[in-house]
Design an enzyme around this catalytic site. Structure first.
Site, short mmCIF file in Angstrom:
data_model
loop_
_atom_site.label_atom_id
_atom_site.label_comp_id
_atom_site.label_asym_id
_atom_site.label_seq_id
_atom_site.Cartn_x
_atom_site.Cartn_y
_atom_site.Cartn_z
N LEU A 10 1.78 12.95 -6.25
CA LEU A 10 0.93 12.16 -6.50
C LEU A 10 -0.68 12.27 -6.34
O LEU A 10 -1.44 11.78 -6.77
CB LEU A 10 1.20 10.89 -6.11
CG LEU A 10 2.39 9.80 -6.84
CD1 LEU A 10 3.00 8.87 -6.09
CD2 LEU A 10 1.88 9.41 -8.13
N SER A 46 -0.10 -2.00 2.19
CA SER A 46 0.15 -2.46 3.70
C SER A 46 -0.75 -3.36 4.44
O SER A 46 -1.72 -3.55 3.74
CB SER A 46 0.07 -0.75 4.26
OG SER A 46 -0.14 -1.03 5.74
N TYR A 55 -15.95 10.59 10.02
CA TYR A 55 -14.90 10.17 8.86
C TYR A 55 -13.76 9.60 9.67
O TYR A 55 -13.22 10.01 10.80
CB TYR A 55 -14.25 11.58 8.15
CG TYR A 55 -12.99 11.19 7.30
CD1 TYR A 55 -13.12 10.72 6.21
CD2 TYR A 55 -11.80 11.67 7.67
CE1 TYR A 55 -11.94 10.32 5.35
CE2 TYR A 55 -10.69 11.16 6.99
CZ TYR A 55 -10.88 10.57 6.02
OH TYR A 55 -9.58 10.34 5.02
N ALA A 110 10.79 9.22 -2.70
CA ALA A 110 11.92 9.08 -2.36
C ALA A 110 12.69 9.91 -1.66
O ALA A 110 14.07 9.93 -1.32
CB ALA A 110 12.76 8.71 -3.70
N SER A 111 12.06 11.06 -1.26
CA SER A 111 12.75 12.18 -0.43
C SER A 111 12.96 11.68 1.21
O SER A 111 13.51 12.42 1.78
CB SER A 111 11.80 13.33 -0.57
OG SER A 111 10.90 13.15 0.01
N SER A 112 12.37 10.43 1.59
CA SER A 112 12.63 10.30 2.74
C SER A 112 12.25 8.92 3.24
O SER A 112 11.72 8.24 2.27
CB SER A 112 11.75 11.15 3.82
OG SER A 112 10.38 10.85 3.62
N GLY A 113 12.55 8.25 4.29
CA GLY A 113 12.14 6.99 4.96
C GLY A 113 12.76 5.87 3.95
O GLY A 113 13.56 5.90 3.37
#
Length: 336
Positions: A89, A176, A210, A37-40
């Site tokens: 997380l 997504s 990768y 929740a700190s951006s976007g």
């Protein structure tokens, strides 16, 4: 975004904003945890929920950024109830610390919302293979495993809150459409930390590299499978808690910002102009998250996948119950 704004069965579309899909909803009796929740879209989700009366706890990795978001929300809505708590997380220790602190605070929990995207090292495209603090491939660790553990640690609180408040609890997982681009078997259980990646041809020789894109797709497929399997278990228990996943849309903000060519002013201007037409802004990007969390139309719906504030369908992998069960068992082993 105006190119594709035909309303779906819900009455909303890709052009709908988070404020529009929650218009007239009084959620003042609810408490929510919103990660990322700190951006976007995470910050916009927290703001709109707070405006609708929700007591919002923002789980943020950067407390300084979280405090700035909180101050901005309170400036716009002086009566808003918003707090920030530290949460990384990608670290299982941080997840356990956050859950312990929240549960010990005596707060109820109605909404658990996973909005954090860890896409290629926080927005850097095509980054090299990286392990989390717990020695797990970083995108899988951040996008799935941290969510999985936090949900398990907070679930009793949610079930108890649902009983005592007589209000449905909702777990909302931002996945997504990128889940459509994953490895051939969906989840590489036996190679989750294998940085050799997938086979590609270099001249005539096969080489293994990768793929950060496929790793991201794998983590987003895991989000969908987790919500679906969690929903099945909650239904089996008879718990008044739902779990759904969603695609927020492609957000124009800072899109492709780390690609060298985009730093050229003319190219950057063209991308920005096209982006405003074809992609979502932050207000639109947070709409489906807020819709699934608060709208009465979603009551009783669980184990589903949403897009543009309407029901949608994931890939066959995303609907594979056996794969979801296998992922659950695999994740349980990793968080022991």
């Amino acid at each position: 975004m105006w190119l594709f704004k035909k309303n779906g069965p819900s009455g909303f579309s890709s052009s709908s904003t988070a404020e529009q899909v929650t218009s007239g909803i009084d959620a003042s009796s609810l408490t929510a945890i919103v990660t990322g929740a700190s951006s976007g879209i995470g910050a916009e989700t927290a703001r709109v929920l707070a405006v609708r009366g929700v007591n919002v706890v923002m789980g943020v990795r950067n407390m300084d950024s979280g405090k700035k978001v909180r101050e901005e929300i309170v400036k716009q809505a002086p009566s808003a109830k918003v707090d920030a708590m530290e949460l990384d997380l990608s670290s299982l220790a941080s997840v356990r610390k956050f859950a312990s602190a929240f549960n010990s605070s005596g707060r109820r929990l109605n909404l658990l919302m996973y909005v954090q995207h860890h896409y290629n090292n926080a927005g850097v495209m095509a980054t090299p293979f990286t392990l989390s603090k717990d020695k797990i491939e970083l995108q899988f660790a951040t996008n799935h495993l941290g969510h999985f553990l936090l949900t398990n640690l907070l679930l009793e609180n949610m079930k108890k809150t649902a009983v005592e408040s007589k209000k449905e609890g909702r777990i909302v997982v931002v996945a997504s459409e990128a889940h459509r681009a994953t490895y051939p078997n969906g989840i590489r259980f036996d190679k989750i930390n294998d940085k050799s990646g997938v086979k590609k041809k270099f001249l005539v020789l096969p080489v293994y590299r990768y793929s950060s894109y496929l790793a991201y797709g794998q983590s987003k497929l895991a989000n969908i499978l987790h919500a679906k399997e969690l929903s099945r278990r909650l239904k089996e228990e008879g718990a008044n808690v739902t779990a759904n996943s969603l695609h927020p849309g492609v957000i124009a903000t800072n899109l492709f910002r780390h690609m060298t060519l985009i730093s050229v002013p003319v190219v950057s201007g063209v991308i920005e102009a096209v982006g405003k037409l074809a992609f979502k802004n932050v207000e639109q990007g947070a709409a489906t998250t807020c819709y699934v969390a608060l709208h009465p139309q979603v009551k009783g719906i669980s184990g589903e996948y949403f897009s543009d504030s309407n029901l949608s369908k994931p890939t066959s992998f995303g609907q594979d119950a056996a794969l979801g069960k296998k992922l659950w068992d695999f994740s349980m082993e990793l968080v022991k």
